[in-house]
Design a protein around this motif. Structure first.
Motif, PDB file in Angstrom:
ATOM      1  N   ASP A  90     -21.373   8.001  -3.857  1.00  0.00           N
ATOM      2  CA  ASP A  90     -20.553   6.825  -3.597  1.00  0.00           C
ATOM      3  C   ASP A  90     -21.192   5.571  -4.180  1.00  0.00           C
ATOM      4  OD1 ASP A  90     -18.812   8.444  -2.269  1.00  0.00           O
ATOM      5  OD2 ASP A  90     -19.418   7.841  -0.259  1.00  0.00           O
ATOM      6  N   ILE A  94     -19.350   3.445  -7.192  1.00  0.00           N
ATOM      7  CA  ILE A  94     -18.907   2.069  -6.956  1.00  0.00           C
ATOM      8  C   ILE A  94     -19.647   1.094  -7.871  1.00  0.00           C
ATOM      9  CG2 ILE A  94     -18.909   0.208  -5.242  1.00  0.00           C
ATOM     10  CD1 ILE A  94     -18.416   2.383  -3.119  1.00  0.00           C
ATOM     11  N   LEU A 241     -11.101  -0.943  -7.258  1.00  0.00           N
ATOM     12  CA  LEU A 241     -11.826  -0.743  -6.003  1.00  0.00           C
ATOM     13  C   LEU A 241     -11.222  -1.594  -4.901  1.00  0.00           C
ATOM     14  CD1 LEU A 241     -15.523  -0.779  -7.263  1.00  0.00           C
ATOM     15  CD2 LEU A 241     -14.390   1.134  -6.141  1.00  0.00           C
ATOM     16  N   GLU A 245     -13.462   0.419   0.285  1.00  0.00           N
ATOM     17  CA  GLU A 245     -14.369   1.303  -0.454  1.00  0.00           C
ATOM     18  C   GLU A 245     -15.723   0.638  -0.687  1.00  0.00           C
ATOM     19  OE1 GLU A 245     -11.683   4.107  -3.359  1.00  0.00           O
ATOM     20  OE2 GLU A 245     -11.806   1.988  -3.850  1.00  0.00           O
ATOM     21  N   GLY A 249     -18.863   2.172   1.092  1.00  0.00           N
ATOM     22  CA  GLY A 249     -19.703   2.875   0.126  1.00  0.00           C
ATOM     23  C   GLY A 249     -20.943   2.118  -0.298  1.00  0.00           C
ATOM     24  N   ARG A 289     -18.995   8.883   6.426  1.00  0.00           N
ATOM     25  CA  ARG A 289     -18.622   9.280   5.072  1.00  0.00           C
ATOM     26  C   ARG A 289     -17.949  10.654   5.048  1.00  0.00           C
ATOM     27  NH1 ARG A 289     -18.368  12.183   0.867  1.00  0.00           N
ATOM     28  NH2 ARG A 289     -18.854  11.397  -1.210  1.00  0.00           N
ATOM     29  N   ARG A 292     -14.401  10.689   6.710  1.00  0.00           N
ATOM     30  CA  ARG A 292     -13.310  10.240   5.834  1.00  0.00           C
ATOM     31  C   ARG A 292     -12.753  11.405   5.043  1.00  0.00           C
ATOM     32  NH1 ARG A 292     -16.735   6.171   3.936  1.00  0.00           N
ATOM     33  NH2 ARG A 292     -16.528   6.895   1.787  1.00  0.00           N
TER      34      ARG A 292
END
Length: 527
Positions: A90, A94, A241, A245, A249, A289, A292
Motif C-alpha cells: 500500500d 500510494i 487517489l 486511501e 494507506g 487493512r 477492508r
C-alpha cells in the motif's frame, strides 16, 4: 607472549573461523568459549569462578531482567505483523502514484517507503526482500537503469539499521551502556547510563540526513542522466487517489511511527512501553487493512479503538492521569474516566484485529516468525555473554585495551582501527554477532579514551549499515540477489550499491566531524 593472551587471541580467531564456516552463531560462541575455558582451567590460567558466576549473570539484571531488551520482542512483533499484512504494498503504491509524473518519482517513492518501513519494522532482510519483490519489477518496466533500481532498493532497505525504532539501536544501547559502566570502573568516574531513547534521539538526525542524501543523488541523476530514471507511465483510466486511501494507506502507518517515536523522544513512555504501543498499533493497522479486503464487520470497532489510543496519548500530555497521585482537579477526573473508556475500546479493537489476522491465516505465522527471531536474538546473547565472560577471564579486555591505546594516532587512530575491524567483520557476520561480541571488546577502551558513548554508538550503527551494503559480501545484496529477477545480474547489483556506499561514508564522516549531529537531540531530551 603469555599463555592467557595466546588463548584469548586463539579463542577469538577460532570463533570467527567457525562462524565463517557456517556453524550456528549461538552454539559457536558458547561452545568455543566453553572449550577454551576448560583448556584454561586445565592449564591453570583460567579461574573456574567465572563459569560458576555465569548462571547468575544470565538470571540477573544483565539479560533476563533488562528492561532495554524487553523492547526487542515487542518491536519484532510490530515489524513482522506489518510485513505480513502487506502494508508495504500500500505504501509503495500510494507513494508511486503521488509522484508518478515526476522524473525519478518512483525512486523517490522507494526511498520514502524504505524510510517508513525502516521506522516501522526495523528488520533489514524483510524490508529488502519486500521492496525487491514489489518495487524492482515496476522500476524495470518503467525503464529505470537496473543499477540505480537495485542500488536504491538495497540502500533504502538498510535504513532499518539507523532509523529508529531499530533493533540494532536497542541492542547497541544495551552494549554501549555496559561498556560505559566498565569504562567508569576503569577510570573511577561516574557511570554514564546510555538508554535506548538516547540512541533513538541520536540516530534521528543522521538517519534523516542519509535519506536526504539518497534523494539528492536520485534528483541529480534525474537532471544529468534523465535516461536512468524516467517519469512513470500512468494509464489515463487509472482512478485518482481518494483521501480515504491516502489516510489509511499512508497516514495510518505514519501516525503509528509518530506515536511510537514521539512517546519515546517526548518522555511520555519508556522504550518498552512505546514498543508495546507499536505492537498494538501494528495489530490494529494490519487488522484494518485486511478487514477492508475481507469485508469484515469489525472495521468500525478497530477505528474506534485507534481513535481511543490517540485520545489516551493526547490526554496524557495535558492532564494528570495518575491514580496514585492526590489533588486531582475535575478535569483530571473526567480525563481519567475518558481514558478508561478509551482503553476498553482499544483492547476491544486489539482483539478484533487479532480475530481478523486469525481469519486470514496470518496470525499464527506472524507470531511464529516473531518467536523465532526473538529466540535467535536471546540465544545469541546468552552465547555471546559466555564468550565475553571467558574472554575477560583470560584478561582479553586488558589486551584489547592495551592494543587500542598503543595504536599510532592516539585516540583517533584507535577509533579508526576499531571501525575498520567492525566494517570488515560486517561483510561476514550479522549485526547481532558484532554487537554482542565485538562492541563489548572495543567500546570500553574507546570510552576511556574520551569518546562520548552516544556518539560512539551512532558511529558504530552507521558503520554496520555501510558494511551491510558493501560488495561482495554485503547482506543486503545477498537478500536482493535472492529476490531479484534473473535478468538483473549480480554485477549490476554491486555497481548500483557503490554510489550509495559513498553517500553512507559521507554521513559517517559528517557524524565523526560534527558530533553534535548525534548528541544534540539526546542532550535536549535530557533537559
Amino acid at each position: 607472549m603469555e599463555l592467557e593472551a595466546i588463548l584469548a587471541i586463539s579463542m577469538f580467531v577460532v570463533a570467527i573461523g567457525a562462524l565463517l564456516a557456517g556453524y550456528p552463531v549461538a552454539l559457536t560462541l558458547g561452545g568455543v568459549a566453553l572449550i577454551f575455558a576448560l583448556i584454561g582451567i586445565a592449564t591453570g590460567v583460567f579461574p573456574d569462578t567465572f563459569l560458576k558466576a555465569f548462571p547468575s549473570r544470565i538470571e540477573g539484571g544483565a539479560i533476563m531482567q533488562s528492561q532495554t531488551l524487553l523492547a526487542v520482542p515487542l518491536f519484532v512483533i510490530m515489524g513482522v505483523i506489518l510485513e505480513r499484512s502487506r502494508v508495504a504494498e500500500d505504501l509503495l503504491g500510494i507513494a508511486s502514484r503521488l509522484m508518478s509524473r515526476v522524473r525519478g518519482g518512483l525512486g523517490f517513492a522507494v526511498v520514502l517507503v524504505g524510510t517508513l518501513l525502516a521506522a516501522s519494522t526495523g528488520i533489514v532482510g524483510a524490508t529488502v526482500i519486500t521492496m525487491t519483490l514489489i518495487a524492482l519489477p515496476s522500476m524495470l518496466r518503467q525503464g529505470y537503469d537496473p543499477r540505480l533500481a537495485t542500488g536504491t532498493i538495497a540502500a533504502s532497505g538498510t535504513l532499518g539499521q539507523i532509523i529508529p525504532p531499530s533493533i540494532v539501536l536497542i541492542l547497541l544501547a544495551d552494549a554501549i551502556s555496559n561498556a560505559a559502566s566498565q569504562a567508569a570502573l576503569r577510570t573511577g568516574g561516574g557511570s554514564a547510563v546510555v538508554s535506548v531513547g538516547d540512541l533513538f534521539a541520536g540516530a534521528l538526525i543522521p538517519g534523516l540526513i542519509l535519506v536526504a542524501l539518497y534523494m539528492l543523488w536520485i534528483a541529480a541523476l534525474a537532471i544529468f542522466k534523465p535516461e536512468t530514471c524516467p517519469p512513470a507511465k500512468v494509464d489515463d483510466d487509472t482512478a485518482p487517489l481518494t483521501f480515504r486511501e491516502i489516510a489509511l494507506g499512508l497516514g495510518a502507518p505514519l501516525g503509528l511511527i509518530v506515536a511510537v517515536l514521539g512517546s519515546i523522544l517526548g518522555g511520555i513512555a519508556p522504550p518498552t512501553e512505546a514498543a508495546a504501543i507499536g505492537a498494538g498499533g501494528a495489530i490494529l493497522l494490519a487488522g484494518m487493512r485486511l478487514a477492508r479486503e475481507a469485508g469484515s464487520r469489525l472495521m468500525p470497532v478497530m477505528l474506534v479503538g485507534l481513535a481511543g489510543l490517540i485520545l489516551i496519548i493526547a490526554l496524557r500530555n495535558v492532564l494528570d492521569l495518575r491514580a496514585v497521585s492526590t489533588g486531582h482537579s475535575g478535569a483530571d477526573m473526567i480525563g481519567m474516566a475518558i481514558t478508561a473508556l478509551s482503553a476498553v475500546a482499544f483492547f476491544a479493537a486489539l482483539v478484533s484485529g487479532l480475530l481478523v489476522l486469525r481469519k486470514i491465516g496470518q496470525l499464527k505465522p506472524a507470531l511464529t516468525s516473531a518467536a523465532h527471531i526473538t529466540s535467535m536474538v536471546f540465544l545469541i546473547l546468552i552465547g555471546a555473554s559466555l564468550f565475553s565472560l571467558v574472554f575477560r577471564g583470560f584478561d582479553g579486555d586488558d589486551l584489547v585495551h592495551n592494543v587500542l591505546h598503543n595504536v599510532p594516532g592516539g585516540k583517533w587512530g584507535a577509533l579508526v582501527a576499531a571501525m575498520l575491524v567492525m566494517f570488515v567483520l560486517g561483510f561476514f557476520l550479522d549485526f547481532i554477532e558484532i554487537v554482542f561480541v565485538v562492541v563489548p571488546l572495543v567500546a570500553p577502551p574507546l570510552i576511556v579514551l574520551g569518546f562520548d558513548p552516544v556518539w560512539l554508538g551512532i558511529l558504530m550503527a552507521v558503520n554496520l549499515q555501510t558494511s551491510f551494503l558493501t560488495p561482495p559480501f554485503g547482506f543486503a545484496l545477498f537478500y536482493l540477489r535472492g529476490a531479484a529477477p534473473p535478468e538483473v545480474s549480480t554485477m549490476q547489483i554491486w555497481q548500483g550499491a557503490v554510489p550509495f556506499i559513498g553517500l553512507q561514508l559521507i554521513l559517517l564522516a559528517m557524524v565523526a566531524a560534527m558530533p553534535a549531529l548525534a548528541t544534540w537531540l539526546p542532550s535536549l531530551a535530557a533537559k
